[in-house]
Design an enzyme around this catalytic site. Structure first.
Site, PDB file in Angstrom:
ATOM      1  N   LYS A 150       4.729   1.503  16.013  1.00 31.20           N
ATOM      2  CA  LYS A 150       3.550   2.438  16.312  1.00 31.20           C
ATOM      3  C   LYS A 150       3.790   2.463  18.080  1.00 31.20           C
ATOM      4  O   LYS A 150       2.979   1.854  18.825  1.00 31.20           O
ATOM      5  CB  LYS A 150       2.278   1.682  16.236  1.00 31.20           C
ATOM      6  CG  LYS A 150       2.014   1.361  14.542  1.00 31.20           C
ATOM      7  CD  LYS A 150       0.707   0.862  14.221  1.00 31.20           C
ATOM      8  CE  LYS A 150       0.637   0.860  12.997  1.00 31.20           C
ATOM      9  NZ  LYS A 150       1.389  -0.007  12.021  1.00 31.20           N
TER      10      LYS A 150
ATOM     11  N   ASP B 171       0.738  -1.074   0.061  1.00 32.99           N
ATOM     12  CA  ASP B 171       0.021   0.162   0.059  1.00 32.99           C
ATOM     13  C   ASP B 171       0.796   1.326  -0.056  1.00 32.99           C
ATOM     14  O   ASP B 171       0.586   2.360   0.593  1.00 32.99           O
ATOM     15  CB  ASP B 171      -0.832   0.015   1.140  1.00 32.99           C
ATOM     16  CG  ASP B 171      -0.183   0.101   2.715  1.00 32.99           C
ATOM     17  OD1 ASP B 171       1.224  -0.489   2.289  1.00 32.99           O
ATOM     18  OD2 ASP B 171      -0.741   0.412   3.512  1.00 32.99           O
TER      19      ASP B 171
ATOM     20  N   ASP C  84       2.167   5.993   2.127  1.00 30.35           N
ATOM     21  CA  ASP C  84       1.476   5.098   2.736  1.00 30.35           C
ATOM     22  C   ASP C  84      -0.091   5.500   2.508  1.00 30.35           C
ATOM     23  O   ASP C  84      -0.482   6.450   3.000  1.00 30.35           O
ATOM     24  CB  ASP C  84       1.767   4.947   4.176  1.00 30.35           C
ATOM     25  CG  ASP C  84       0.794   4.009   4.846  1.00 30.35           C
ATOM     26  OD1 ASP C  84       1.096   3.001   5.110  1.00 30.35           O
ATOM     27  OD2 ASP C  84      -0.365   4.271   5.281  1.00 30.35           O
TER      28      ASP C  84
HETATM   29  N1  GDD Z   1      -0.649 -11.283   2.886  1.00 29.34           N
HETATM   30  C1  GDD Z   1      -0.607 -10.654   4.176  1.00 29.34           C
HETATM   31  N2  GDD Z   1      -1.179 -10.987   5.184  1.00 29.34           N
HETATM   32  N3  GDD Z   1      -0.422  -9.092   4.080  1.00 29.34           N
HETATM   33  C2  GDD Z   1      -0.803  -8.669   5.198  1.00 29.34           C
HETATM   34  C3  GDD Z   1      -0.934  -8.664   6.434  1.00 29.34           C
HETATM   35  C4  GDD Z   1      -1.328 -10.425   6.378  1.00 29.34           C
HETATM   36  O1  GDD Z   1      -1.563 -11.098   7.587  1.00 29.34           O
HETATM   37  N4  GDD Z   1      -1.082  -7.984   7.045  1.00 29.34           N
HETATM   38  C5  GDD Z   1      -0.785  -6.760   6.605  1.00 29.34           C
HETATM   39  N5  GDD Z   1      -0.699  -7.255   5.389  1.00 29.34           N
HETATM   40  C6  GDD Z   1      -0.009  -6.456   4.258  1.00 29.34           C
HETATM   41  C7  GDD Z   1      -1.024  -5.183   4.149  1.00 29.34           C
HETATM   42  O2  GDD Z   1      -1.939  -5.604   3.064  1.00 29.34           O
HETATM   43  C8  GDD Z   1      -0.434  -3.764   3.616  1.00 29.34           C
HETATM   44  O3  GDD Z   1       0.068  -3.818   2.264  1.00 29.34           O
HETATM   45  C9  GDD Z   1       1.037  -3.987   4.220  1.00 29.34           C
HETATM   46  O4  GDD Z   1       1.025  -5.404   4.612  1.00 29.34           O
HETATM   47  C10 GDD Z   1       1.113  -3.370   5.650  1.00 29.34           C
HETATM   48  O5  GDD Z   1      -0.025  -3.605   6.346  1.00 29.34           O
HETATM   49  P1  GDD Z   1      -0.670  -2.182   7.069  1.00 29.34           P
HETATM   50  O6  GDD Z   1      -1.907  -2.504   7.605  1.00 29.34           O
HETATM   51  O7  GDD Z   1      -0.788  -1.201   5.738  1.00 29.34           O
HETATM   52  O8  GDD Z   1       0.459  -1.497   7.828  1.00 29.34           O
HETATM   53  P2  GDD Z   1       0.662  -0.340   8.362  1.00 29.34           P
HETATM   54  O9  GDD Z   1       0.674   1.060   7.325  1.00 29.34           O
HETATM   55  O10 GDD Z   1      -0.270   0.379   9.654  1.00 29.34           O
HETATM   56  O11 GDD Z   1       1.989  -0.132   8.946  1.00 29.34           O
HETATM   57  C11 GDD Z   1       3.181  -0.622   8.286  1.00 29.34           C
HETATM   58  O12 GDD Z   1       3.560   0.254   7.160  1.00 29.34           O
HETATM   59  C12 GDD Z   1       4.104   1.232   7.585  1.00 29.34           C
HETATM   60  C13 GDD Z   1       4.760   2.155   6.204  1.00 29.34           C
HETATM   61  O13 GDD Z   1       3.611   2.297   5.304  1.00 29.34           O
HETATM   62  C14 GDD Z   1       4.556  -1.126   8.981  1.00 29.34           C
HETATM   63  O14 GDD Z   1       5.276  -2.029   8.308  1.00 29.34           O
HETATM   64  C15 GDD Z   1       5.174   0.012   9.656  1.00 29.34           C
HETATM   65  O15 GDD Z   1       6.449  -0.394  10.120  1.00 29.34           O
HETATM   66  C16 GDD Z   1       5.468   1.037   8.481  1.00 29.34           C
HETATM   67  O16 GDD Z   1       6.051   2.043   9.069  1.00 29.34           O
HETATM   68 MG    MG Z   2      -0.008   0.979   5.266  1.00 27.36          MG
END
Ligand code: GDD
Ligand code: MG
Length: 333
Positions: free
Chosen positions: A160, A109, A218
């Protein structure tokens, strides 16, 4: 040959109702799914085989991307019956990779203009176990805060938290040595952010940061989705994916895959295919495929696939579902 895994299985909760019918990575940015922009970025550095790690609404990806040959790629699909968490997903998807030494992993994403080949070079120069792309944000609380030492080595990974020690954050693009992926337990829910990275750091693993401050976003909220799309159209962000298409209209005001558009379209709006917009004012919005409207004003809004708007309507900061139902939501947040 370097291969890649795209993490595309999350629920996209903060983007509901936009993610009720399609997973977040399939939402359109400048008319193309977020995933397509990421595939183009991976292809640019010569990656050929890419595994999509899917869980939530997994069926939506295959009809669009198929075997990847349309993009000169070999795309495979790993399915988690229940989401396995980010590390569990990587472990599961790696079963579909061939025997290579390093794997690029992308959060599904994010749009980013960072130099992936320079990140790969740094990874090799350091003989690292993992190399994380880091970027700087104003408020790090919603991200993984990642302090580094003067030699670039990651000192801690703090997902977080209320008082992050640095605004350098995990930007969601990792290079993993395959042996590190092999050490993640199979068929278990595991998080890279909360388990794999912190554990490896405390065990003295060689985890390095690749700090890069080029365009990065993001796509976690409706507001970010509009921001990313309009930035791509305006040329503030770049994507090689757009170069493959012949648009009916493309300038910094708007991008359109459809011919039948008249009125005043501006603010980096994106209009999908098979749309018919007659005498409309559209500003800073995303219009999905097959939308029809006449004498309408649409500002800062997201219109879903196939929606037919009532003539003469004004839609502002809103989401319109495929049945034309309007919900005024949170595009301001
Ligand atoms: N296949 C799969 N299975 N994908 C997953 C799963 C899972 O169980 N959980 C999350 N994802 C995928 C989501 O679809 C997304 O593309 C990505 O992993 C990150 O998940 P988000 O839910 O968007 O996380 P975030 O934005 O709160 O935090 C993450 O991204 C940040 C940067 O954009 C973390 O990696 C943070 O450390 C980071 O700063
Ligand atoms: Mg994200």
């Amino acid at each position: 040959m370097t291969e890649a895994i795209l993490l595309v299985g999350g629920y996209g909760t903060r983007l509901r109702p936009l993610t009720n019918h399609r997973p977040k990575p399939m939402l359109p940015l400048a008319t193309l799914p977020i995933t397509e922009h990421q595939l183009a970025m991976a292809a640019k550095v010569g990656i050929k085989r890419i595994v999509l790690a899917t869980a939530y609404l997994s069926d939506v990806f295959t009809p669009y991307f198929g075997d990847g040959s349309k993009w000169g790629l070999e795309i495979k699909y790993a399915l988690e019956k229940e989401p396995l968490g980010t590390a569990g997903a990587i472990r599961n998807a790696a079963e579909l990779l061939s025997e290579g030494s390093e794997v690029v992993v992308l959060n599904g994403d994010v749009i980013s203009s960072h130099d992936l080949s320079a990140q790969l070079e740094l990874h090799r120069a350091n003989s690292a176990d993992i190399t994380l792309h880091l970027t700087e944000v104003e408020d790090a609380r919603a991200y993984g805060s990642v302090p580094t030492n003067s030699d670039g080595r990651v000192a801690a990974f703090l997902e977080k938290m209320d008082n992050p020690p640095t605004n350098n954050i995990n930007a969601g693009c990792y290079i993993f040595e395959s042996s590190v992926i092999d050490s993640i337990p199979k068929n278990q829910v595991v998080s890279v952010e909360r388990e794999t990275f912190p554990n490896l750091i405390s065990q003295g693993g060689k985890i390095f940061g690749f700090i890069d401050h080029s365009y990065w976003l993001d796509i976690g909220t409706p507001k970010a989705l509009l921001q990313g799309s309009t930035d791509l159209v305006k040329g503030i962000a770049a994507s090689a994916a757009l170069d493959r298409y012949k648009f009916a209209h493309r300038d910094q005001n708007y991008l359109s895959l459809s011919e039948s558009i008249s009125g005043d379209i501006s603010g980096g709006s994106a209009i999908g295919g098979f749309c018919r917009l007659i005498n409309c004012t559209v500003e800073g919005s995303i219009i999905s495929d097959g939308v029809e409207a006449e004498n309408c004003t649409i500002r800062n809004s997201f219109i879903e696939i196939g929606a037919k708007l009532p003539p003469n309507s004004t839609i502002s900061n809103a989401f319109v579902d495929p049945d034309g139902e309007i919900s005024e939501i949170f595009f301001a947040n």
